[in-house]
Design a protein around this motif. Sequence first.
Motif, PDB file in Angstrom:
ATOM      1  N   VAL A 254       0.829  -1.203   0.000  1.00  0.00           N
ATOM      2  CA  VAL A 254       0.000   0.000   0.000  1.00  0.00           C
ATOM      3  C   VAL A 254       0.865   1.255   0.000  1.00  0.00           C
ATOM      4  O   VAL A 254       0.576   2.233  -0.700  1.00  0.00           O
ATOM      5  CB  VAL A 254      -0.982   0.002   1.192  1.00  0.00           C
ATOM      6  CG1 VAL A 254      -1.665   1.353   1.352  1.00  0.00           C
ATOM      7  CG2 VAL A 254      -2.034  -1.098   1.003  1.00  0.00           C
ATOM      8  N   GLN A 255       1.963   1.229   0.762  1.00  0.00           N
ATOM      9  CA  GLN A 255       2.859   2.392   0.771  1.00  0.00           C
ATOM     10  C   GLN A 255       3.481   2.603  -0.604  1.00  0.00           C
ATOM     11  O   GLN A 255       3.559   3.742  -1.089  1.00  0.00           O
ATOM     12  CB  GLN A 255       3.955   2.204   1.819  1.00  0.00           C
ATOM     13  CG  GLN A 255       4.885   3.413   1.950  1.00  0.00           C
ATOM     14  CD  GLN A 255       4.153   4.673   2.311  1.00  0.00           C
ATOM     15  OE1 GLN A 255       3.479   4.733   3.335  1.00  0.00           O
ATOM     16  NE2 GLN A 255       4.255   5.703   1.475  1.00  0.00           N
ATOM     17  N   GLU A 256       3.922   1.517  -1.256  1.00  0.00           N
ATOM     18  CA  GLU A 256       4.494   1.655  -2.597  1.00  0.00           C
ATOM     19  C   GLU A 256       3.448   2.135  -3.590  1.00  0.00           C
ATOM     20  O   GLU A 256       3.758   2.889  -4.520  1.00  0.00           O
ATOM     21  CB  GLU A 256       5.111   0.338  -3.059  1.00  0.00           C
ATOM     22  CG  GLU A 256       6.448   0.023  -2.420  1.00  0.00           C
ATOM     23  CD  GLU A 256       7.308  -0.909  -3.266  1.00  0.00           C
ATOM     24  OE1 GLU A 256       7.065  -1.013  -4.492  1.00  0.00           O
ATOM     25  OE2 GLU A 256       8.229  -1.519  -2.701  1.00  0.00           O
ATOM     26  N   THR A 257       2.210   1.710  -3.397  1.00  0.00           N
ATOM     27  CA  THR A 257       1.125   2.182  -4.260  1.00  0.00           C
ATOM     28  C   THR A 257       0.936   3.681  -4.113  1.00  0.00           C
ATOM     29  O   THR A 257       0.829   4.413  -5.104  1.00  0.00           O
ATOM     30  CB  THR A 257      -0.178   1.445  -3.926  1.00  0.00           C
ATOM     31  OG1 THR A 257      -0.006   0.049  -4.204  1.00  0.00           O
ATOM     32  CG2 THR A 257      -1.340   1.972  -4.749  1.00  0.00           C
ATOM     33  N   ALA A 258       0.896   4.153  -2.867  1.00  0.00           N
ATOM     34  CA  ALA A 258       0.751   5.593  -2.632  1.00  0.00           C
ATOM     35  C   ALA A 258       1.923   6.358  -3.242  1.00  0.00           C
ATOM     36  O   ALA A 258       1.738   7.425  -3.855  1.00  0.00           O
ATOM     37  CB  ALA A 258       0.647   5.871  -1.132  1.00  0.00           C
ATOM     38  N   ASP A 259       3.125   5.816  -3.108  1.00  0.00           N
ATOM     39  CA  ASP A 259       4.315   6.483  -3.639  1.00  0.00           C
ATOM     40  C   ASP A 259       4.260   6.578  -5.162  1.00  0.00           C
ATOM     41  O   ASP A 259       4.551   7.629  -5.749  1.00  0.00           O
ATOM     42  CB  ASP A 259       5.586   5.741  -3.215  1.00  0.00           C
ATOM     43  CG  ASP A 259       5.872   5.869  -1.724  1.00  0.00           C
ATOM     44  OD1 ASP A 259       5.286   6.763  -1.076  1.00  0.00           O
ATOM     45  OD2 ASP A 259       6.665   5.049  -1.203  1.00  0.00           O
ATOM     46  N   VAL A 260       3.900   5.473  -5.822  1.00  0.00           N
ATOM     47  CA  VAL A 260       3.921   5.495  -7.280  1.00  0.00           C
ATOM     48  C   VAL A 260       2.778   6.347  -7.827  1.00  0.00           C
ATOM     49  O   VAL A 260       2.928   6.992  -8.883  1.00  0.00           O
ATOM     50  CB  VAL A 260       3.890   4.063  -7.863  1.00  0.00           C
ATOM     51  CG1 VAL A 260       2.488   3.468  -7.844  1.00  0.00           C
ATOM     52  CG2 VAL A 260       4.426   4.069  -9.298  1.00  0.00           C
ATOM     53  N   VAL A 261       1.635   6.373  -7.151  1.00  0.00           N
ATOM     54  CA  VAL A 261       0.549   7.263  -7.581  1.00  0.00           C
ATOM     55  C   VAL A 261       1.029   8.714  -7.546  1.00  0.00           C
ATOM     56  O   VAL A 261       0.807   9.490  -8.486  1.00  0.00           O
ATOM     57  CB  VAL A 261      -0.707   7.063  -6.712  1.00  0.00           C
ATOM     58  CG1 VAL A 261      -1.712   8.195  -6.932  1.00  0.00           C
ATOM     59  CG2 VAL A 261      -1.364   5.720  -7.038  1.00  0.00           C
ATOM     60  N   ALA A 262       1.712   9.086  -6.471  1.00  0.00           N
ATOM     61  CA  ALA A 262       2.244  10.451  -6.367  1.00  0.00           C
ATOM     62  C   ALA A 262       3.290  10.712  -7.454  1.00  0.00           C
ATOM     63  O   ALA A 262       3.309  11.792  -8.063  1.00  0.00           O
ATOM     64  CB  ALA A 262       2.845  10.666  -4.987  1.00  0.00           C
ATOM     65  N   ASP A 263       4.157   9.733  -7.712  1.00  0.00           N
ATOM     66  CA  ASP A 263       5.200   9.902  -8.726  1.00  0.00           C
ATOM     67  C   ASP A 263       4.593  10.023 -10.126  1.00  0.00           C
ATOM     68  O   ASP A 263       5.058  10.828 -10.953  1.00  0.00           O
ATOM     69  CB  ASP A 263       6.174   8.727  -8.696  1.00  0.00           C
ATOM     70  CG  ASP A 263       7.033   8.714  -7.438  1.00  0.00           C
ATOM     71  OD1 ASP A 263       7.104   9.757  -6.753  1.00  0.00           O
ATOM     72  OD2 ASP A 263       7.614   7.650  -7.119  1.00  0.00           O
ATOM     73  N   LEU A 264       3.594   9.220 -10.412  1.00  0.00           N
ATOM     74  CA  LEU A 264       2.927   9.294 -11.715  1.00  0.00           C
ATOM     75  C   LEU A 264       2.248  10.647 -11.903  1.00  0.00           C
ATOM     76  O   LEU A 264       2.342  11.262 -12.974  1.00  0.00           O
ATOM     77  CB  LEU A 264       1.903   8.161 -11.851  1.00  0.00           C
ATOM     78  CG  LEU A 264       2.462   6.750 -12.024  1.00  0.00           C
ATOM     79  CD1 LEU A 264       1.385   5.707 -11.764  1.00  0.00           C
ATOM     80  CD2 LEU A 264       3.043   6.559 -13.432  1.00  0.00           C
ATOM     81  N   GLN A 265       1.576  11.099 -10.862  1.00  0.00           N
ATOM     82  CA  GLN A 265       0.912  12.396 -10.955  1.00  0.00           C
ATOM     83  C   GLN A 265       1.926  13.518 -11.139  1.00  0.00           C
ATOM     84  O   GLN A 265       1.698  14.451 -11.915  1.00  0.00           O
ATOM     85  CB  GLN A 265       0.049  12.622  -9.718  1.00  0.00           C
ATOM     86  CG  GLN A 265      -1.161  11.692  -9.665  1.00  0.00           C
ATOM     87  CD  GLN A 265      -1.915  11.755  -8.348  1.00  0.00           C
ATOM     88  OE1 GLN A 265      -1.358  12.133  -7.310  1.00  0.00           O
ATOM     89  NE2 GLN A 265      -3.189  11.382  -8.374  1.00  0.00           N
ATOM     90  N   ALA A 266       3.062  13.431 -10.451  1.00  0.00           N
ATOM     91  CA  ALA A 266       4.105  14.448 -10.600  1.00  0.00           C
ATOM     92  C   ALA A 266       4.673  14.453 -12.010  1.00  0.00           C
ATOM     93  O   ALA A 266       5.077  15.504 -12.530  1.00  0.00           O
ATOM     94  CB  ALA A 266       5.221  14.211  -9.584  1.00  0.00           C
ATOM     95  N   ALA A 267       4.722  13.273 -12.639  1.00  0.00           N
ATOM     96  CA  ALA A 267       5.223  13.157 -14.013  1.00  0.00           C
ATOM     97  C   ALA A 267       4.141  13.421 -15.050  1.00  0.00           C
ATOM     98  O   ALA A 267       4.399  13.321 -16.252  1.00  0.00           O
ATOM     99  CB  ALA A 267       5.819  11.771 -14.233  1.00  0.00           C
ATOM    100  N   HIS A 268       2.925  13.720 -14.596  1.00  0.00           N
ATOM    101  CA  HIS A 268       1.783  13.995 -15.488  1.00  0.00           C
ATOM    102  C   HIS A 268       1.443  12.792 -16.358  1.00  0.00           C
ATOM    103  O   HIS A 268       1.121  12.932 -17.544  1.00  0.00           O
ATOM    104  CB  HIS A 268       2.054  15.235 -16.349  1.00  0.00           C
ATOM    105  CG  HIS A 268       2.412  16.456 -15.559  1.00  0.00           C
ATOM    106  ND1 HIS A 268       1.498  17.111 -14.748  1.00  0.00           N
ATOM    107  CD2 HIS A 268       3.576  17.124 -15.423  1.00  0.00           C
ATOM    108  CE1 HIS A 268       2.084  18.142 -14.158  1.00  0.00           C
ATOM    109  NE2 HIS A 268       3.350  18.162 -14.538  1.00  0.00           N
TER     110      HIS A 268
END
Length: 340
Positions: A217-231
Amino acid sequence: MPSSSTCGRFRRLSPMGDWEGVRLHVVTGKGGTGKTTVAGALAMALASGGRRVLIAEVEERQGLAQLFDVPPLAYEEHRVASAPGGGEVFALAIDAREAMHEYLAMFYRLGRAGRALDKLGFVDFATTIAPGLRDVLLTGKAYEATRRRTGDHYAYDAVVLDAPPTGRVVRFLDVTTSVSSLARVGPINRQANSITDLIHSPRTAVHVVTLLEDMPVQETADVVADLQAAHIPVGAVVVNRVRPPHLATRSLPAARRGRLDHDDVLAGLQAAGLPASDGVVELLTREAADHAERTALEKTQRALVDDLGRPVYELPRIADGIDPTALYELADSLAEQGAV
């Protein structure tokens, strides 16, 4: 959470459910969460109703061949499954070396000379000094499949990409930066830019697979944030291997404290015709406490997943393992939750 419907197998709430207009479905997740299984189930669901769907893998693990119970996949598209309503699923193992040969033939008209270069170690050399080039080659094949047409129609209604794990999926998808210093002009640069346009557009959705455990779940939250930051468009969060509760909600607090009523447990065993003794009751009480503790932890993780603000689908744990029949069940579950 997306609305669900149970009226018939693979009933679609809209032409493509929650993902109308999406051509490329990228599936990622922490290692061990079952992302390949989810990618396969999604491909099966998307193919329902007479659609043609391509699923591709890039990690050279032959996970799709095992999943669909077919011979090892090659750099060719082969039909691996049928779907309700006349749909078809095709599969492909994308290989950087074969993709390079295709590039050399397509853009530089080298033909057989391209394979001669391979004998000299050209492909290994090129992808070693420019790791981003390998990702361009791999994503480029998926990009080409989304654009390919047969007459007036797309060759595939959707493409599902079984992508690398969450730790490197953003770098894998965001290829322009990787190759900008290598090829500022020319075919590879143009291809990288075209791929990036697709990846950053509403025609792509990156779905993240997780389990109801701390690390996934933590990795999921991290990658969602990273994807959003990368648009890069974030799709759904798929919670995999969900176990049903075995105790009523009202019983969980007492079970968690190890204080289930002894006489009630004993009576339940007797009513079920099972061996009933104080030892069995004590064993069941301990197991009930473990179950209640796990249920409480999963409730906390589920709340964190919901807080991500993405559509959430839940897939059940299948105790007997995953085979093609189980894939149909998982695809059915995705469809009922509105994924298609």
